[in-house]
Design an enzyme around this catalytic site. Sequence first.
Site, PDB file in Angstrom:
ATOM      1  N   LYS A 271       1.952 -34.033  36.807  1.00 21.22           N
ATOM      2  CA  LYS A 271       2.568 -34.317  37.997  1.00 21.22           C
ATOM      3  C   LYS A 271       2.897 -35.645  38.136  1.00 21.22           C
ATOM      4  CE  LYS A 271       1.878 -34.467  42.060  1.00 21.22           C
ATOM      5  NZ  LYS A 271       2.821 -35.612  42.206  1.00 21.22           N
TER       6      LYS A 271
ATOM      7  N   GLU B 143      -9.983 -40.868  39.460  1.00 20.49           N
ATOM      8  CA  GLU B 143      -9.921 -42.129  39.202  1.00 20.49           C
ATOM      9  C   GLU B 143      -9.075 -42.936  40.590  1.00 20.49           C
ATOM     10  OE1 GLU B 143     -10.987 -44.133  36.944  1.00 20.49           O
ATOM     11  OE2 GLU B 143     -11.445 -42.758  35.514  1.00 20.49           O
TER      12      GLU B 143
ATOM     13  N   CYS C  63      -5.073 -50.895  40.640  1.00 16.24           N
ATOM     14  CA  CYS C  63      -6.235 -50.454  41.032  1.00 16.24           C
ATOM     15  C   CYS C  63      -7.276 -51.522  40.688  1.00 16.24           C
ATOM     16  CB  CYS C  63      -6.474 -49.138  40.520  1.00 16.24           C
ATOM     17  SG  CYS C  63      -6.489 -48.967  38.850  1.00 16.24           S
TER      18      CYS C  63
ATOM     19  N   GLU D  11      -8.133 -51.511  50.542  1.00 15.53           N
ATOM     20  CA  GLU D  11      -7.424 -51.651  49.518  1.00 15.53           C
ATOM     21  C   GLU D  11      -5.902 -51.921  50.081  1.00 15.53           C
ATOM     22  OE1 GLU D  11      -6.034 -48.565  46.892  1.00 15.53           O
ATOM     23  OE2 GLU D  11      -6.579 -49.745  45.015  1.00 15.53           O
TER      24      GLU D  11
HETATM   25  P1  NAD Z   1      -1.470 -41.155  46.097  1.00 14.29           P
HETATM   26  O1  NAD Z   1      -2.900 -40.792  46.361  1.00 14.29           O
HETATM   27  O2  NAD Z   1      -0.685 -41.310  47.391  1.00 14.29           O
HETATM   28  O3  NAD Z   1      -0.977 -40.296  44.981  1.00 14.29           O
HETATM   29  C1  NAD Z   1      -1.180 -40.223  43.664  1.00 14.29           C
HETATM   30  C2  NAD Z   1      -0.779 -38.900  43.270  1.00 14.29           C
HETATM   31  O4  NAD Z   1      -1.323 -37.943  43.737  1.00 14.29           O
HETATM   32  C3  NAD Z   1       0.699 -38.617  43.310  1.00 14.29           C
HETATM   33  O5  NAD Z   1       1.230 -37.973  42.126  1.00 14.29           O
HETATM   34  C4  NAD Z   1       0.720 -37.560  44.506  1.00 14.29           C
HETATM   35  O6  NAD Z   1       1.967 -36.964  44.615  1.00 14.29           O
HETATM   36  C5  NAD Z   1      -0.526 -36.926  44.323  1.00 14.29           C
HETATM   37  N1  NAD Z   1      -1.093 -36.406  45.533  1.00 14.29           N
HETATM   38  C6  NAD Z   1      -1.351 -37.037  46.775  1.00 14.29           C
HETATM   39  N2  NAD Z   1      -2.031 -36.011  47.671  1.00 14.29           N
HETATM   40  C7  NAD Z   1      -2.211 -34.830  46.979  1.00 14.29           C
HETATM   41  C8  NAD Z   1      -3.067 -33.710  47.260  1.00 14.29           C
HETATM   42  N3  NAD Z   1      -3.871 -33.788  48.370  1.00 14.29           N
HETATM   43  N4  NAD Z   1      -3.193 -33.003  46.136  1.00 14.29           N
HETATM   44  C9  NAD Z   1      -2.882 -33.308  44.832  1.00 14.29           C
HETATM   45  N5  NAD Z   1      -1.892 -34.353  44.662  1.00 14.29           N
HETATM   46  C10 NAD Z   1      -1.955 -35.297  45.500  1.00 14.29           C
HETATM   47  O7  NAD Z   1      -1.686 -42.552  45.344  1.00 14.29           O
HETATM   48  P2  NAD Z   1      -0.542 -43.440  45.054  1.00 14.29           P
HETATM   49  O8  NAD Z   1      -0.044 -44.240  46.300  1.00 14.29           O
HETATM   50  O9  NAD Z   1       0.461 -42.799  44.364  1.00 14.29           O
HETATM   51  O10 NAD Z   1      -1.111 -44.632  44.026  1.00 14.29           O
HETATM   52  C11 NAD Z   1      -1.987 -45.594  44.478  1.00 14.29           C
HETATM   53  C12 NAD Z   1      -3.424 -45.489  44.496  1.00 14.29           C
HETATM   54  O11 NAD Z   1      -3.745 -44.987  43.281  1.00 14.29           O
HETATM   55  C13 NAD Z   1      -4.214 -46.506  44.753  1.00 14.29           C
HETATM   56  O12 NAD Z   1      -5.320 -46.302  45.845  1.00 14.29           O
HETATM   57  C14 NAD Z   1      -4.883 -47.039  43.671  1.00 14.29           C
HETATM   58  O13 NAD Z   1      -5.800 -47.844  43.752  1.00 14.29           O
HETATM   59  C15 NAD Z   1      -4.857 -45.719  42.737  1.00 14.29           C
HETATM   60  N6  NAD Z   1      -5.019 -45.977  41.579  1.00 14.29           N
HETATM   61  C16 NAD Z   1      -6.277 -45.732  40.883  1.00 14.29           C
HETATM   62  C17 NAD Z   1      -6.426 -46.067  39.376  1.00 14.29           C
HETATM   63  C18 NAD Z   1      -7.537 -45.839  38.862  1.00 14.29           C
HETATM   64  O14 NAD Z   1      -7.604 -45.529  37.524  1.00 14.29           O
HETATM   65  N7  NAD Z   1      -8.755 -45.831  39.465  1.00 14.29           N
HETATM   66  C19 NAD Z   1      -5.312 -46.193  38.765  1.00 14.29           C
HETATM   67  C20 NAD Z   1      -4.013 -46.379  39.397  1.00 14.29           C
HETATM   68  C21 NAD Z   1      -3.860 -46.210  40.691  1.00 14.29           C
END
Ligand code: NAD
Length: 484
Positions: free
Chosen positions: A175, A249, A283, A382
Site C-alpha cells: 500500500k 519501522e 528517518c 522528529e
Molecule cells: P505516516 O505514518 O503518515 O504514513 C505511513 C504509511 O502508513 C502511509 O502509507 C499511510 O497511508 C499509512 N498509514 C497511516 N496511518 C495508518 C493506519 N492507522 N493504519 C494503516 N496504515 C496507516 O508516515 P509518512 O508521513 O508517510 O512518513 C513519514 C514517517 O515515516 C516519518 O516519521 C519517518 O521517520 C518514518 N519513516 C521511517 C522509516 C524507518 O525505516 N524507520 C523509513 C522511512 C520513513
Amino acid sequence: MEIKDTLYIGGEWVAPAGTNTIEVVSPTTEEVIARVPEASEGDVDRAVEAAKAALAGPYPQLTPAERADYLAKLSQAIQARSQEMAEVITAEMGSPSSWSLMGQVLSSTMVLDGWADLTRTFPFEEIRPGALGPVLVRKEPVGVSAGIIPWNVPLFIVALKLGAALAAGSPMILKPSPETPLDGYILGEILDEIELPKGMVSILPAGREVGEYIVRHRGVDKVGFTGSTAAGRKVGAICGEMLKRCTLELGGKSAAIILDDADLASTVPLLMGTALMNNGEACIAQTRILASRARYDEVVDALADAVKATSVGDPTDPSVAVGPLVAERQRDRVLGYIEKGRSEGAQVAVGGGRPAGLDKGWFVEPTLFTRVDNQMTIAQEEIFGPVLAVLPYDDPADAVRIANDSDYGLSGSVWTSDVEAGIDVARQVRTGTYGINQFGTLDMRNPFGGFKSSGVGRELGPEGLSAYLETKSIVLPGDYTPPS
Ligand code: NAD
C-alpha cells in the site's frame, strides 16, 4: 497530466472496485501532475484472495535458488529503468535529482541484490540434534503479508519489504502512500516483465483508512509497516490484538556526535549529506549534532558555512541539494517547528523561513539552530525537514547521555579520528544502527530497525528475513537418517 485507470491486483491490471481517485500534486509547481484510482476495501479483498491463492503455489514452493533468481531479475529490471524511476519519484515527492538516482533507486536494487544472495544461502531447512532424536527445523512463509509504505523513500521501503517477502515465499499486498503512487505503476510493469507468478504482488495506493483495513484484514497474516511513530502505535495495537506478526519501522531523531579529535574538513561534508539527505525527509537523518563546548563555536561556524552553501530549488536541477517538501502541510509543519525553536530560546544561525524567490512550491530554507538544549521541542520531536540543531556537550559521556535522552533510537553516528573510540561510543548509544565517520548509517545487507519508539523488529539481513517466516519443528524418529 498522466491519468491511470487501473490497479495492479494479483498480477493483473484491473478496473478499481470504487470510484475515488488520488491527485498527485507536484511539490515543486503545486500543479496536479497525475490522477490515479484510490484503492478501496473491495480491491483489498480481491488482493487478499489472489494472495491466498498464490500461497498455494507455485511461487512459495520454488527452491530458494529459484526465488533468488526472481529477486535478481527484479533488481536488474529496476536498474534498466532506474533513470525513469528516479525522475518519477522526484516529480511526485521532490527528492533532489542529485540524490534520487542513488538514494531512491540504485540503493533499492542493492537491497534486492542482498536479498537474492541471502536467499541462496539461508538455512530454510536444517536437521538439528534434539532431546529425543533429530529435528527437522523448517522456515515456512509467514502467509499473506502486507507492506505499508511511506512517501519519503517509496521504492527503497518496497525493496526492504517485498524483497523479504519474495525471499521467504510470502505474497505481499503493497500500500503506497497517496502522495507517491506513480512509482508503483512502474514497479507493476516490471513485475509483469519478469513474469513473477500471478497473485504474489498487489499494489494498492490509498490513504490511512484503507491501510487500516488491510492491517485488520483476517486474510493478512503479517504486516510490515514503515511510517510515523503515531501511526505505528495504532498498527501495532491492532496487530497485537489480532496476534498478527508485525514489523514497525518508525521515526527517528538521531544524534551525530562530533568528538574533539574529528577532522572538521572531512566530517562536515559527509555529515551534511546525512543530515539534509532527501530534503531532511529521512528517518535516519542526523538532525541533532552534538559538539563539545571546547569546539562548539568552531563546529557551528563550519556547519553554518555548509548550510549557507546548500542550494535550494527545483529538484530536477542536478545542482540543487534541497528540493521542496512533500506537501503544503509538511512545509507548514516544519515552519511551525522553526517557530517553536525560536520561541523556546534556540537561535537561528542560518535559514529559518521560506527561501526568497521561490514563490511556488513547498520550500523551506535549510536551517541551523544553535544554543539548543536537548529538552527543547526541536531536539526531541522528529521534524522531517531540513532543520538541524547543534547541542553542546561536556565530555563524551555527556554526549552519550544526550544522544540517549530521546524517545527515539533509530540511528546515530560518531565522528572521530580514533575508530576504537568511535566503536566505544557506538556501543553505548541505544539505537538500531550506527555509523562511524559514515555517510551511510544503514547497510543494505544487515539488520536495520529501531530501539524504543523507533520501532519493533528488524528489516534486512537474516533477522529481516525471519520476520517473514514461521518456524516449524518436525520431530523425527530417533533412528532417522536423511536419504542420501
Ligand atoms: P505516516 O505514518 O503518515 O504514513 C505511513 C504509511 O502508513 C502511509 O502509507 C499511510 O497511508 C499509512 N498509514 C497511516 N496511518 C495508518 C493506519 N492507522 N493504519 C494503516 N496504515 C496507516 O508516515 P509518512 O508521513 O508517510 O512518513 C513519514 C514517517 O515515516 C516519518 O516519521 C519517518 O521517520 C518514518 N519513516 C521511517 C522509516 C524507518 O525505516 N524507520 C523509513 C522511512 C520513513
